[in-house]
Enzyme design. Structure first.
Site, short mmCIF file in Angstrom:
data_model
loop_
_atom_site.label_atom_id
_atom_site.label_comp_id
_atom_site.label_asym_id
_atom_site.label_seq_id
_atom_site.Cartn_x
_atom_site.Cartn_y
_atom_site.Cartn_z
NE ARG A 137 -3.70 0.15 2.47
CZ ARG A 137 -4.40 -0.26 3.53
NH1 ARG A 137 -4.17 0.26 4.71
NH2 ARG A 137 -5.32 -1.19 3.40
NE ARG A 256 -7.92 -0.54 15.82
CZ ARG A 256 -7.98 -1.20 14.67
NH1 ARG A 256 -7.01 -1.09 13.79
NH2 ARG A 256 -9.03 -1.97 14.40
CE LYS A 257 -8.05 2.38 9.22
NZ LYS A 257 -9.14 1.68 8.45
N GLY A 522 -16.56 -6.70 1.79
CA GLY A 522 -16.54 -8.14 2.03
C GLY A 522 -16.81 -8.56 3.45
CB CYS A 527 -12.35 -1.64 3.42
SG CYS A 527 -11.55 -2.43 4.82
N GLY A 528 -15.21 -0.84 2.11
CA GLY A 528 -15.96 -0.36 0.94
C GLY A 528 -17.07 0.59 1.33
#
Ligand code: SRM
Ligand code: SF4
Length: 604
Positions: A137, A256-257, A522, A527-528
């Site tokens: 990424r 965390r992110k 998914g 994430c989508g």
């Protein structure tokens, strides 16, 4: 060893997008207060330096009490303490050398590195689906790439199998290279750095890709050009202020992110409402000066999906204010957020712990302590009056005389090496080599001469039967999809290929009079971003009668009614659940939703 890795230590000084070259050093000027303002913080490990990088580590910046908490924290916290992520790139080089020289195989890479730590440099092992191969990424601030970079991506993945070596545009207007083997990673990292890009600090507990407006600088309704801010914020989090090398250890051990988005117009193409920090352009009510209202805490996860809330803060739209505010929030987040329960380690939980007004006080105090003359005011009234969110696909005039932008559909954000090269050639020919990526996983060619548009549209890349389209239908043109089961080990279903195929089928079945945004994801990590979609399809359990028996089959939950833009709204509850993915089951349900909720007409 360090000299072997010297390419990874490319100086940023000459890079054109490095707008925030700073006079900063750790522990001096601004950061003296940020790092050492309390007695507890004075007990950091700041003096310790990783002997391989010659820099402090991520852990060096943590107050002693946080290190203690992390030591008792979740397994990822413990792993970060045991082996700091900031030196992960050195191990990538070392593993690669050994594998190339036959001293080891990828299977012998230390497990903690393979599964977790290498993510710090954007290397995500796809062990469940394609053992031995990684997704790499990148970071693409404001989603702007060029033809040379696109060709480089194609070259990087070309040595792998056609199906596995692909390039994805992500829902953060970013790039992911697929199929990468660890022995090839150093050349890719070096090549990226030579092209002013990096994969460092793009995953794991890092500040993620800076999302801005894909129309920055080419928009007649622009309120703020987001490029400068995305570049400055990108430098804040991934440029070491002391050594001016890639990777900033100050933010090398976050809990965390962390997501930041800067919107440039009322369209909010950056999706501020689903980011940890969202900056929404808004002029000051009294002075008319352009600034940002700050929204905080938006995120999606298995445990909780939260829309950002107003922080009741307004800052000026200048670089110092934007960087300082973000830095202050990051510092507090780094040192005070949860280190035990990863599900609660997102910013929203910390803001809620403080309460909005107390949080605002804490952030303002932190900003004041930096002594940079940055002021925080109360949130200003957002622009009102009629406004219609605009389209990114298709041909649109720019404020620049005789120039247009051309938005092109990239189905599910997936690009083959061949398509990357086609895009690069088209960019060289028509848009001065520039390509914009969008969070809808599509591309825009900016600054195209109006009189060259017909020629561009006639390019073979957009010909009959090709995937890239300049004039897609309202449904197939607005599909977004996460990675899904082809590569993602967390996926409950395959997404991208289903999304692309289903979009085409729906186009054949119904007519709609406006773009309908169908998002696929998914699993519940979203994430989508299914909760922002008109129709969101999330992988989930389903059962179906097969040969007289009820069997578990790939299925989904469906979300309806998410909104983006000024009037953003997240659809939190599923509209339907347990729908099998088979065409026989899913298609009629979607056609029905399109008819009843979106006024679609069935084609006869
Ligand atoms: Fe994501 C984890 C892919 C955007 C929420 N995400 C993952 C992992 C790394 C899981 C894994 O190890 O396999 C996925 C990698 C799959 C792969 O091979 O590509 C993954 N996320 C993606 C991408 C590629 C989806 C896409 O196809 O575009 C997006 C990359 C963005 C980027 O360029 O950095 C991506 N992920 C998002 C977003 C959307 C956004 O940022 O607007 C979200 C929801 C917003 C948010 O984070 O709040 C998102 N991803 C997650 C989560 C849940 C986070 C949480 O707080 O629990 C996970 C799970 C985790 O981090 O543990 C996750
Ligand atoms: Fe993987 Fe789930 Fe994210 Fe899709 S939503 S990429 S399946 S983690």
């Amino acid at each position: 060893l360090l000299s072997a890795c010297s390419n990874a230590f490319v100086s940023i000084a000459s890079f054109k997008s490095s707008v925030s070259r700073s006079d900063r050093a750790y522990g001096t000027s601004h950061s003296s207060s940020a790092l050492f303002s309390t007695e507890a913080k004075a007990k950091t490990l700041f003096d310790t330096v990783d002997e391989r990088t010659g820099k402090p580590t991520g852990t060096s910046f943590l107050p002693a009490d946080v290190v203690e908490l992390a030591a008792k924290g979740n397994p990822i916290e413990k792993a970060k303490l045991a082996k700091d992520g900031t030196s992960a790139f050195i191990d990538v080089y070392e593993y690669a050398r050994k594998i190339r020289e036959g001293e080891m195989t990828w299977e012998e890479v230390e497990k903690a590195d393979l599964d977790t730590r290498l993510k710090y440099v954007g290397m995500l092992h796809r062990g469940k689906r394609t053992p031995g191969q990684f997704m790499m990424r990148l970071k693409v601030p404001n989603g702007i790439v060029n033809a040379d970079q696109m060709r480089f991506y194609a070259d990087c993945v070309s040595k792998y199998d056609e199906e596995l070596g692909v390039v994805d545009i992500t829902t953060r207007a970013n790039i992911q290279l697929r199929g990468v083997k660890i022995e090839d990673a150093p050349d890719i990292i070096d090549g990226l750095h030579a092209r002013n890009q990096t994969s460092f600090q793009s995953a794991l507990d890092s500040v993620r890709n800076m999302v801005g407006s894909p129309l920055a600088g080419i928009d007649d309704q622009e309120m703020v050009d987001t490029r400068e801010f995305c570049n400055a914020l990108n430098d804040l989090v991934s440029l070491d202020p002391v050594t001016e090398t890639r990777g900033n250890p100050m933010w090398g051990n976050l809990p965390r992110k962390f997501n930041i988005a800067v919107s440039g117009s009322r369209d909010d193409f950056a999706h501020t409402h689903i980011n940890d920090i969202g900056l929404q352009p808004c002029p000051h009510a009294k002075t008319g000066e352009m600034g940002f209202n700050v929204v905080l805490g938006g995120y999606m996860s298995i445990k909780r999906v939260a829309e950002a809330i107003s922080a009741n803060m307004w800052i000026k739209a200048d670089r110092e204010s934007v960087v300082t505010l973000s830095e202050a929030i990051l510092r507090i987040f780094r040192d005070e957020s949860e280190r035990k329960d990863r599900q609660k380690a997102r910013l929203m939980w910390l803001v809620e712990k403080y309460g909005v007004e107390e949080w605002k006080k804490a952030v303002t105090k932190e900003i004041t302590s930096y002594d940079r003359g940055v002021s925080v005011e109360d949130a200003q009234p957002a622009p009102s009056g009629k406004f219609e969110r605009r389209e990114l696909l298709g041909i649109h005039k720019q404020p620049q005389d005789g120039k247009v932008r051309v938005g092109v559909l990239v189905p599910s954000g997936r690009l083959s090496r061949h398509e990357c090269r086609e895009i690069a050639d088209i960019a060289d020919k028509y848009s001065d080599g520039e390509v914009r990526l969008t969070v809808e996983q599509n591309i825009i060619f900016p600054n195209v001469d109006e009189d060259k548009v017909d020629e561009l549209l006639a390019e073979p890349a957009f010909g009959a039967g090709k995937r890239l389209k300049t004039n897609p239908g309202f449904i197939e043109g607005n599909i977004v999809s996460c990675t899904g089961a082809q590569f993602c080990g967390l996926a409950l279903i395959e997404t991208k290929s289903n999304a692309e195929a289903l979009g085409k089928k729906l186009e054949r079945l119904v007519t709609v009079d406006r773009p309908i945004r169908i998002h696929w994801t998914g699993c519940p990590n979203s994430c989508g971003q299914v909760q922002v979609a008109d129709i969101g399809i999330m992988g989930g359990p389903a059962r179906k009668e097969i040969d007289g028996k009820k069997m578990a089959v790939p299925g989904c939950k469906i979300f309806v009614g998410g909104r983006v833009g000024e009037d953003a709204h997240l659809a939190l509850e599923p509209y339907k659940e347990g729908i099998p993915l088979d065409d026989d089951d899913l298609l009629p349900v979607l056609v029905d939703i399109l008819k009843t909720e979106f006024g679609a007409k069935e084609k006869r």
